[in-house]
Design an enzyme around this catalytic site. Structure first.
Site, mmCIF file in Angstrom:
data_model
loop_
_atom_site.group_PDB
_atom_site.id
_atom_site.type_symbol
_atom_site.label_atom_id
_atom_site.label_comp_id
_atom_site.label_asym_id
_atom_site.label_seq_id
_atom_site.Cartn_x
_atom_site.Cartn_y
_atom_site.Cartn_z
ATOM 1 N N HIS A 1 0.531 -1.289 -0.254
ATOM 2 C CA HIS A 1 -0.099 0.150 0.158
ATOM 3 C C HIS A 1 0.836 1.451 0.210
ATOM 4 C CE1 HIS A 1 -3.133 2.966 1.598
ATOM 5 N NE2 HIS A 1 -3.768 1.829 1.816
ATOM 6 N N ASP B 1 2.868 -4.468 8.315
ATOM 7 C CA ASP B 1 1.897 -3.743 8.110
ATOM 8 C C ASP B 1 0.442 -4.357 8.113
ATOM 9 O OD1 ASP B 1 -0.545 -2.900 6.843
ATOM 10 O OD2 ASP B 1 0.395 -2.134 5.158
ATOM 11 N N GLN C 1 -4.366 -5.377 6.565
ATOM 12 C CA GLN C 1 -5.224 -6.114 5.743
ATOM 13 C C GLN C 1 -5.451 -7.666 6.386
ATOM 14 O OE1 GLN C 1 -7.353 -5.377 3.551
ATOM 15 N NE2 GLN C 1 -6.998 -3.513 3.049
ATOM 16 N N LYS D 1 -10.169 -1.456 9.797
ATOM 17 C CA LYS D 1 -11.037 -2.892 8.790
ATOM 18 C C LYS D 1 -11.525 -3.706 9.697
ATOM 19 C CE LYS D 1 -8.002 -0.323 4.893
ATOM 20 N NZ LYS D 1 -6.887 -0.345 4.697
ATOM 21 N N CYS E 1 -5.036 1.789 -4.466
ATOM 22 C CA CYS E 1 -2.939 2.701 -3.321
ATOM 23 C C CYS E 1 -2.364 1.895 -3.806
ATOM 24 C CB CYS E 1 -3.878 2.478 -1.814
ATOM 25 S SG CYS E 1 -4.644 3.995 -1.743
HETATM 26 C C1 PLP Z 1 -5.668 0.332 5.037
HETATM 27 C C2 PLP Z 1 -4.664 0.148 4.165
HETATM 28 C C3 PLP Z 1 -3.677 1.279 5.301
HETATM 29 C C4 PLP Z 1 -3.510 2.029 5.185
HETATM 30 O O1 PLP Z 1 -4.455 1.852 6.499
HETATM 31 P P1 PLP Z 1 -5.306 3.355 6.883
HETATM 32 O O2 PLP Z 1 -5.899 3.935 8.428
HETATM 33 O O3 PLP Z 1 -5.744 4.778 5.550
HETATM 34 O O4 PLP Z 1 -4.388 4.793 7.753
HETATM 35 C C5 PLP Z 1 -2.690 0.747 4.884
HETATM 36 N N1 PLP Z 1 -1.385 -0.690 4.272
HETATM 37 C C6 PLP Z 1 -2.462 -1.684 3.964
HETATM 38 C C7 PLP Z 1 -2.422 -2.884 3.185
HETATM 39 C C8 PLP Z 1 -4.173 -0.992 3.569
HETATM 40 O O5 PLP Z 1 -4.706 -2.259 3.283
#
Ligand code: PLP
Length: 404
Positions: free
Chosen positions: A121, A198, A201, A224, A362
Site C-alpha cells: 500500500h 503492516d 489487511q 477494517k 493505493c
Molecule cells: C488500508 C491500508 C493501509 C492504510 O490504512 P489507513 O487506515 O488508511 O491508515 C495501509 N496498508 C494496507 C495494507 C491497507 O490495507
C-alpha cells in the site's frame, strides 16, 4: 459456525438501499461495516462518560481513562503483546508507519539499506522514501511473480549486514495474498535487521500472535475490523519504542517541561501527544470483543468458503481475469473483464446496489507490474452471503453485455 442471519442483523447498514436497490457491500478491504454494539459504544461514551483522559481527578475523567486503558489491554491480549504499553494508540496504520519511519531518521545512516516488497500500500512506501531522502539510506524492493507472491529467493539476495529494516504487509490489500511473514521476519533477524509488518489487511481475518512472530513493529487500523475510522495502533517491542524519538510534541507526552529543557514521558505516553480519539479507542475494544465472540477461526473458514465460491463463479464469465492467484489468500478478488475499464464496471454495478472498489487500490506499483490501469476489487467479510456473490455475478454479466 457462522449464524449468518444473526450476524447480518447486527449491522444496521446492511438493511440500507442504494440507488433503490438492496445494498450489497463488497468493499470490505477499504473499510468494514460496523455492528450496532460498536455504534452504541461511541454513543454511550458521549452520552455518559465523555471527559478528557489522564488529566482530571474527577470521576468522569477517571471513568473515561479506565475505559480507554481497558481497550489498550484488550488489544494487548488479543494480539498477545508482552506489555500493554507496547501498544501505542494512533490514528491508524498510516500514522503508525509514519511514527516509525520518522523515528528511524535518527537511527539510519547514509548507505544503510531498508527493504520493502513490490506489493505494498502507498502508506507503506511513501514514508520510507521520505526517510531515504532525509538520511541517504537506500530502498530495495522484493519482487513479486505473476501469481502475486513475493519471490523469496530474491529477498535472500537483498539481505546483508547493511540491511537495517524490512517492512512488508501481512496481507496485500490489492491482491489478497497472505505473505509468509514468519520466514521474512526470521531471515531479516539473521542479518540483524528489524521488521515492521503492516497488518491493516490481516488483522480483520487472522489473529496474529505478536510474541510468537517475534516482530519488532506491527501496525493496524481499527476501521477494517469493525471499529471506527481514524483509530489504530502501533505495536513495538519495548526496546525499539525506547530507541525511537517521539513523533509529535505536545501535552500528555512529557514528564517535565521548562523553557530550558523538556523530558519525555515513558511508554506509551511518549507517542501519544494531545487528546486522542477516546471514544474511537473504546469502540475499537468493543469491535475486538465482537469479533472474538464470533471467533476468528469461524470468520476465516467462512470467508474462505466465500472466496472459493466467488472465484469459481466469477471465472465462468468469459474474459474475466483474476490478479492474485496465490493459494494463500484472504477473501479478496481483484479482476478485469477483457479490455473494459474497471471504472465502467464499477459504475454500472453501483447502479445495481453493489459496492466494489475500482482503480489502483493505493498500490500503483502492482498495477504497473501487471501493466494495467487498475482492477475491480470485490472483498468479502463474514457478513457477506453466497446470494450476494450471485448478485455480483449477475451484475457483472449485465455490465459486460452493456459495455461490449
Ligand atoms: C488500508 C491500508 C493501509 C492504510 O490504512 P489507513 O487506515 O488508511 O491508515 C495501509 N496498508 C494496507 C495494507 C491497507 O490495507
Amino acid at each position: 459456525m457462522i449464524d449468518i442471519n444473526k450476524i447480518r442483523a447486527d449491522f444496521p447498514i446492511l438493511k440500507e438501499k442504494v440507488n433503490g436497490k438492496q445494498l450489497v457491500y463488497l468493499d470490505n478491504a477499504a473499510t468494514s461495516q460496523k455492528p450496532q454494539v460498536v455504534i452504541d459504544s461511541i454513543v454511550n461514551y458521549y452520552t455518559t462518560i465523555n471527559s478528557n483522559i489522564h488529566r482530571g481527578v474527577h470521576t468522569l475523567s477517571q471513568k473515561a481513562t479506565d475505559a480507554y486503558e481497558q481497550a489498550r489491554i484488550k488489544l494487548q491480549q488479543h494480539f498477545n503483546a508482552k506489555k500493554s504499553y507496547e501498544i501505542i494508540l494512533t490514528a491508524g496504520t498510516t500514522h503508525s508507519i509514519n511514527i516509525v519511519a520518522t523515528g528511524f531518521s535518527s537511527i539510519l545512516k547514509k548507505d544503510d539499506e531498508i527493504i520493502v516488497s513490490a506489493m505494498e500500500h502507498h502508506s507503506n512506501i511513501v514514508p520510507w522514501q521520505m526517510l531515504c531522502e532525509r538520511t541517504g539510506a537506500i530502498l530495495k524492493v522484493i519482487p513479486m511473480n505473476l501469481e502475486g507472491e513475493l519471490v523469496l529467493s530474491e529477498y535472500d539476495k537483498l539481505l546483508s549486514k547493511k540491511t537495517k529494516l524490512v517492512f512488508v504487509n501481512h496481507v496485500s490489500n490489492a491482491l489478497g495474498t497472505i505473505n509468509p511473514i514468519e520466514e521474512i521476519i526470521d531471515k531479516a533477524h539473521k542479518v540483524g535487521a528489524a521488521v515492521l509488518i503492516d497488518g491493516a489487511q490481516s488483522a480483520p481475518h487472522i489473529k496474529p500472535d505478536l510474541q510468537k512472530l517475534d516482530v519488532e513493529f506491527y501496525v493496524v487500523s481499527a476501521h477494517k475490523l469493525c471499529g471506527p475510522t481514524g483509530v489504530g495502533f502501533l505495536y513495538g517491542k519495548e526496546e525499539w519504542l525506547n530507541k525511537l524519538p517521539p513523533y509529535q510534541g505536545g501535552g500528555e507526552m512529557i514528564e517535565k517541561v521548562t523553557f530550558e529543557k523538556t523530558t519525555y514521558a515513558g511508554l506509551p505516553h511518549k507517542f501519544e501527544a494531545g487528546t486522542p480519539n477516546i471514544s474511537g479507542v473504546i469502540a475499537f475494544g468493543t469491535a475486538i470483543d465482537y469479533m472474538n465472540e464470533i471467533g476468528f477461526d469461524n470468520i476465516a473458514s467462512y470467508e474462505n468458503e466465500l472466496l472459493e465460491y466467488a472465484t469459481k463463479k466469477l471465472l465462468q464469465i468469459e474474459g474475466l481475469k483474476i490478479y492474485g492467484t496465490s493459494k494463500h489468500k484472504t477473501a479478496v478478488i481483484s479482476f478485469n473483464i477483457g479490455e473494459i475499464h474497471p471504472y465502467d464496471i464499477g459504475s454500472i454495478i453501483d447502479k445495481l446496489g453493489i459496492a466494489v472498489r475500482t482503480g489502483h487500490h493505493c498500490a500503483q506499483p502492482i498495477m504497473d507490474f501487471y501493466k494495467i490501469p487498475g482492477t475491480v476489487r470485490a472483498s468479502f467479510s463474514f457478513y457477506n452471503t453466497f446470494e450476494e456473490i450471485d448478485l455480483l455475478y449477475d451484475a457483472l454479466v449485465k455490465a459486460k453485455t452493456m459495455l461490449c
